[in-house]
Scaffold this motif. Structure first.
Motif: not given
Length: 379
Positions: A89-101
């Motif tokens: 969950v931590f890694l997926v959130n870190r991975l998708t954060r720049p995509i959301r930006r």
């Protein structure tokens, strides 16, 4: 009819995929342990040397081992699964954060906010390149939007002046205040020619920038191009009191280049006209040429008003003027230099300007390949 298919986010899909992988790994480990564990234990029990074999002791030992390894393995697998899910969950959130930006920035851009940018990413080279490419695209869109607004504003101004003049004279003639004498007709014809020239220049610039400019290549001598350009502006130079010179040795004049002679002649004429617009009586305008390593260099140098350093990067933009009032008084359309750059670029060449500052004159240089690339002959 079926309703629209609901799409899940990238993060949810990645998380689900990883959880499925972990569950498969847990089940696999459990099945392997069930298949291999008891056999290994029995083998070790048989290897134990003892004179008294008590079946009850052996059965009790097997039962204790079976309960112990199943419980410990189950607890270990559950703990591993829980820990893996938390890390996932931590890694997926870190991975998708720049995509959301990026998504939020894209939404802003689609709403007309071209100042949207995304911060640099530390997730690797790919994400860093993605963010850099997005910011570069957003900056280019921002510059394009500013240019578009300025273009529309300047175009409206350019159209307003001749249209207002024509309308004023027509109204005066309709009211009987003015008459269609020769001077009035000449003036009205001049204004309509100005509108026609403006429309043609805009069309040519747009066609060149979209790579739709019709170029008719032919082999011509550099000397013929220079002579034709000087002949085009000699009369205007004399009327303006500016000395017009030509500098090129016989070897350069004899060099053959494959170009659209009419278009390049238009480029040189625009550059010479621009020089005349920014000089005073008694100044010098010189057209020079030389060849260098498969290229031909053409330069228009004047001793006139010069260009401030802050204007040099924008001097070839459409409707850009370092001195709006002066250029409008001269009746220029404001896109002559932009048209020159577009035509030169369509030939695979380049054009640039240099000036040491106000009242220091300016030099506009055009570099053209002697032979165009084959792909450039089809426009």
């Amino acid at each position: 009819m079926t309703g629209p298919r609901r799409l899940t986010g990238l993060g949810a899909r990645v998380l689900t995929a990883l959880i499925v992988v972990l569950c498969v790994a847990v089940v696999t480990a459990w099945v392997v342990a069930l298949a291999v564990g008891p056999a290994i234990f029995e083998h070790h029990m048989e290897m134990v040397e003892t004179s008294h074999h008590n079946p009850e002791v052996i059965a009790h030992a097997e039962e204790a081992f079976d309960a112990a390894w199943k419980l410990s393995l189950l607890l270990a697998l559950v703990a591993a699964l829980a820990t893996s899910i938390i890390v996932t969950v931590f890694l997926v959130n870190r991975l998708t954060r720049p995509i959301r930006r990026v998504r939020r920035a894209v939404v802003k851009i689609t709403e007309g906010d071209y100042t949207a940018r995304v911060p640099e990413s530390t997730l690797g080279v790919e994400f860093s390149e993605l963010m850099a490419a997005f910011n570069s695209m957003a900056a280019e869109l921002d510059r394009t939007e500013l240019t578009r607004k300025r273009l529309l504003s300047d175009l409206a101004h350019e159209l307003r002046t001749p249209v207002a003049t024509v309308d004023g004279y027509l109204e005066a003639m309709q009211d009987g205040v003015s008459h269609a004498d020769e001077d009035t007709l000449i003036m009205l014809r001049g204004q309509t020619e100005r509108l026609t020239r403006l429309a043609e220049d805009i069309s040519l610039v747009s066609a060149a920038e979209e790579r739709h400019l019709d170029l008719r290549y032919a082999a011509v001598h550099v000397g013929d191009i220079l002579a034709a350009a000087v002949a085009q502006v000699r009369g205007r130079g004399q009327d303006h009191g500016v000395k017009l010179g030509l500098e090129a040795d016989d070897r350069t004049k004899a060099v053959t280049v494959t170009i659209d002679g009419d278009r390049i002649g238009q480029v040189l004429t625009n550059l010479l006209d621009n020089a005349l617009h920014h000089t005073e009586p008694g100044d010098q305008v010189t057209l020079s040429a030389w060849s260098s390593q498969g290229s031909v260099i053409l330069a228009v140098t004047d001793t006139g008003h010069g260009i401030e350093a802050e204007h040099l990067p924008h001097i070839f933009e459409r409707f850009y003027r370092a001195d709006s009032a002066r250029d409008r008084n001269h009746g220029g359309s404001g896109i002559g230099l932009a048209l020159a750059r577009s035509i030169v670029s369509a030939h695979g060449g380049s054009v640039w300007a240099h000036s040491d500052g106000p009242d220091q004159g300016a030099t506009f240089t055009v570099e053209l390949p002697q032979r165009p690339k084959d792909s450039m002959k089809v426009q």
